[in-house]
Motif scaffolding. Structure first.
Motif, PDB file in Angstrom:
ATOM      1  N   UNK A  60       0.871  -1.179   0.000  1.00 38.84           N
ATOM      2  CA  UNK A  60       0.000   0.000   0.000  1.00 38.84           C
ATOM      3  C   UNK A  60       0.903   1.223   0.000  1.00 38.84           C
ATOM      4  N   UNK A  61       0.803   2.019  -1.057  1.00 43.17           N
ATOM      5  CA  UNK A  61       1.710   3.150  -1.233  1.00 43.17           C
ATOM      6  C   UNK A  61       0.994   4.472  -0.984  1.00 43.17           C
ATOM      7  N   UNK A  67       5.906   3.349   1.421  1.00 43.07           N
ATOM      8  CA  UNK A  67       5.065   2.198   1.741  1.00 43.07           C
ATOM      9  C   UNK A  67       4.370   2.433   3.081  1.00 43.07           C
ATOM     10  N   UNK A  68       3.027   2.460   3.049  1.00 43.11           N
ATOM     11  CA  UNK A  68       2.248   2.583   4.284  1.00 43.11           C
ATOM     12  C   UNK A  68       2.167   1.254   5.011  1.00 43.11           C
ATOM     13  N   UNK A  69       2.136   0.167   4.264  1.00 41.24           N
ATOM     14  CA  UNK A  69       2.021  -1.157   4.863  1.00 41.24           C
ATOM     15  C   UNK A  69       1.866  -2.200   3.783  1.00 41.24           C
ATOM     16  N   UNK A  70       1.739  -3.445   4.198  1.00 40.71           N
ATOM     17  CA  UNK A  70       1.635  -4.555   3.259  1.00 40.71           C
ATOM     18  C   UNK A  70       0.545  -5.532   3.693  1.00 40.71           C
ATOM     19  N   UNK A 275       1.827   3.171   9.854  1.00 37.46           N
ATOM     20  CA  UNK A 275       0.827   4.228   9.765  1.00 37.46           C
ATOM     21  C   UNK A 275      -0.481   3.736   9.154  1.00 37.46           C
ATOM     22  N   UNK A 276      -1.553   4.396   9.497  1.00 36.74           N
ATOM     23  CA  UNK A 276      -2.884   4.182   8.908  1.00 36.74           C
ATOM     24  C   UNK A 276      -3.359   2.728   8.926  1.00 36.74           C
TER      25      UNK A 276
END
Length: 747
Positions: A60-61, A67-70, A275-276
């Motif tokens: 998630x970009x 990268x915000x997360x995967x 994050x998020x």
């Protein structure tokens, strides 16, 4: 004679030896041939080798490509060769395969050792990097049976040669580093490993960091720097020595690097971290729904698996604004929680909280503990006894998680008394969502309160009614007697709103002042003039998706809505009357960079530009002289900003909707259950429970010029000008002049 016989024996023995060697070689070649033709199982197809696949995390970009997360089963993200530090490649080659650049997949100088150790069933490190890649990609479960393992090895040799024919050495080493396991909470690939252990990208890995990571490949558990730092350090130094032996380091560098500590910056990466987290959870469900509804599948017709396909999801989230939003929440909520707890200290909750037992029962029924006990076949009585028995539990606090011993039923009470908070911020022009804080702690409270949580909106609904009035020719300067209003004709009984005596501005006041000070009587008067159906229709045009019944009480916000919808609705005021669908997905690419989905937002002209502009003027009045004036008094906001506070019955919900020309933000605060709430309006009102978080967020945004959100930009007037008089002195003179003319004409 004896010498002659000895020579004949030697020749005969030599012949036996050669025959044995030739037989073994012939058998080996035969085994390779029959393996190639699939006797020991199918080899991967040409296409599979051309496009090797492994379970790869989808990323998630953020808007800036960070990268915000995967989403993953295996926490694996791939890199290309240019994103690798040379130190990683050098450490790997020096440790695993010093002749990597010279052989073609099989190192024949090491082949006898490979055959011998494989046949006796011993683990050995004689495989080339290419062979290890073949094993990682295609061997599957490694067998402990020596013969079966030997056949697997034959397949790996053949695949290794095929890989060498189809890929460069750079591509092979990159694929290898993308597939290896680095232990620590399901961490696969060098990118995830670099982030997990050192919080850096792979191109930034220093020689000692690279050596430690490569050293782990011999045994992630044995050489774990978390569990066995001494072993990891010794292994790292051994790898550094091998790098020096191959000329990748000088003797001086080696001596210096060996003296360094491991220098870990360990970041445990789970779906709860980063994050998020609420946004990422909602995003995943939304993408799965999009794929299903639009029948977006892979070329072979099978569905995409977000946890395995290595997709790249480009979002509108601004990583910096997201950080600021989360910080604003963390800064203020502990103070607010302390105030909330003080109000309930010493109060008998069972007597003071409506439906108290029902609330606890519902909390118990929804808990993981209850579900697990049910699966174990426990009776209802046994489950309740379990919840009344003290146990070791982990609880969320604003100072960090704590381990304690308490009854599980008491932990439910504790959880129910924790305040929740959510925030969403968006660009009103593009509809791009910039920040999304769905709750206070995703690990403990997973329910998203931005999109999925709908709550009564209270006085934040009043601008919708005023908008219909402005569109029908009302002026914000029009004065109305602020007296109780009763509306009939809707339902079986007349409706008369209430107004707190302490907040009642008696006498005749303007519509602007009535909105600014959230006067219920005037809102009811306006509703009676414009009628509920047009207000309901406008609310729906402005993007509210929840049910809005066409009753007079909607002017006071008796309907439920989400922070997501309310923020989108308020963007209409800042965007010249146009509702642009709140957007958080830009596009989705597969692992090869092919675009498989692009989002096109919906756009609706909800109201005319003049009405929207007049409403921004009235909403600025809420801040300049109204319930939102704390933004000026306490936080020093003297720039053009509008907003509306909202507080629902019994102080169950506190809202603040803030608008600027470039950013619209919605904030909500309350408990999970509406029957648990602040015991005073002073603390529970939106001006105290939600507005300060907006202030903390926007102050950080304004203080960072790089974000481009300018402090002194005002709302643009419509191109055609404004026919509605907003200067109340001019309006009063106009009204007096009209009255005199009417008098002369005898009206």
């Amino acid at each position: 004679m004896i010498i002659k016989l000895a020579q004949q024996d030697i020749r005969r023995y030599n012949w036996y030896i050669w025959k044995t060697v030739i037989a073994f070689l012939a058998l080996f070649v035969l085994m390779l041939v029959v393996t190639y033709f699939g006797l020991f199982g199918q080899l991967p197809s040409f296409r599979a080798i051309e496009n090797p696949k492994s379970a790869q995390a989808s990323e998630v970009l953020a808007a800036d490509k960070t990268v915000l997360g995967t989403y993953y089963v295996q926490n694996r993200s791939s890199v290309n060769y240019s994103q690798l530090s040379p130190n990683v490649v050098n450490a790997l080659v020096a440790t695993e395969d010093v002749r990597f650049y010279e052989h073609s997949g099989i190192d024949f100088q090491r082949l006898p050792g490979i055959v011998f150790f494989t046949l006796i069933g011993k683990k050995q490190g004689a495989s080339t990097i290419t062979q290890q890649l073949a094993k990682n990609l295609f061997s599957g479960q490694i067998s402990h049976n020596p013969f079966v393992r030997f056949t697997q090895k034959l397949k790996e040799w053949i695949i290794a040669i095929q890989l060498e024919r189809r890929y460069t050495k750079q591509e092979i080493v990159t694929m290898y580093l993308n597939t290896v396991d680095f232990g620590a909470y399901n961490t696969f690939g060098i990118k995830s490993a670099a982030r997990t252990y050192f919080n850096v990208t792979p191109d930034k890995l220093t020689p000692d960091q690279a050596a430690m990571l490569v050293g782990m490949l011999k045994g992630t558990a044995v050489y774990s720097p978390i569990r066995h730092p001494d072993r990891a350090l010794n292994r790292r130094n051994l790898i550094l020595g091998l790098m020096e032996g191959q000329g990748f380091l000088s003797s001086g560098q080696l001596a210096e690097l060996k003296e360094k500590p491991l220098g870990l910056n360990f970041t445990q990466i789970t779906h709860n971290d980063g994050p998020a987290p609420y946004f990422r959870a909602v995003l995943k469900q939304e993408i799965q729904k999009i794929f299903k509804d639009q029948n977006i599948t892979k070329s072979d017709g099978t569905p995409y698996d977000l946890d395995r396909e290595g997709l790249k999801i480009y979002t509108t989230i601004d990583a910096t604004m997201q950080q600021y939003a989360e910080q604003a929440q963390r800064d203020y909520m502990p103070t607010l929680q302390k105030e909330f707890n003080a109000q309930w200290k010493g109060v008998n909750r069972a007597k003071s909280i409506k439906n108290y037992k029902l609330i606890l029962d519902q909390g118990m029924f929804r808990s993981d503990r209850y579900k697990e006990l049910q699966l174990q076949g426990k009776s209802e009585e046994e489950i309740r006894q379990n919840f009344d028995t003290p146990d070791s539990l982990e609880l969320f606090t604003w100072k960090g998680n704590i381990d304690t011993v308490m009854k599980p039923i008491d932990s439910i009470v504790y959880s129910k008394m924790m305040l929740r908070n959510s925030l969403m911020s968006m660009d009103p022009t593009t509809g791009y969502v910039k920040a999304w804080v769905g709750g206070t702690n995703f690990e403990h409270f997973k329910y998203d309160q931005v999109k999925y949580g709908t709550r009564q909106v209270g006085s934040t609904a009043k601008p919708f009614t005023y908008s219909v009035a402005i569109e029908n020719g009302f002026s914000p300067c029009q004065e109305v007697d602020n007296v109780p209003v009763t509306i009939t004709g809707y339902g079986s009984a007349p409706w008369t709103p209430k107004q707190s005596a302490s907040d009642w501005l008696q006498g005749s006041i303007t519509l602007k002042k009535a909105l600014g000070w959230s006067q219920n009587y005037v809102a009811a008067y306006v509703m009676n003039e414009v009628k509920p159906i047009p207000v309901m229709e406008l609310i729906k045009k402005m993007g509210i998706t929840s049910d809005v019944p066409p009753y007079p009480s909607i002017c006071l916000g008796t309907f439920n809505a989400s922070v997501f919808d309310m923020t989108g609705a308020y963007s209409v005021f800042a965007n010249h009357g146009t509702w642009t669908e709140p957007t958080y997905i830009l596009r989705i690419e597969d692992r090869n960079g092919n675009v498989i989905y692009t989002h096109t937002p919906k756009v609706v002209q909800a109201m005319d530009a003049q009405t929207a502009y007049v409403m921004t003027y009235m909403l600025k009045g809420v801040i300049e002289d109204g319930t939102g004036s704390r933004l000026i008094r306490t936080y020093g906001f003297h720039n053009p900003v509008g907003g509306k506070t909202g507080t629902t019955q019994d102080n169950s919900d506190g809202w603040f909707m803030g608008i600027t020309p470039q950013l619209v933000t919605g904030v909500w605060t309350g408990c999970e259950d509406r029957d648990i709430h602040f015991r005073s309006t002073r603390l529970g009102e939106g001006a105290n429970s939600a507005l300060p978080i907006f202030a903390g967020f926007m102050k950080r945004v304004y203080d960072n010029p790089a974000l481009g959100i300018k402090r002194n930009v005002d709302f643009d007037a419509p191109k055609g000008g404004v026919s509605i008089v907003m200067d109340c002195n001019a309006y009063k003179q106009q009204q007096q002049g009209t009255a005199e003319v009417d008098k002369k004409l005898g009206f």
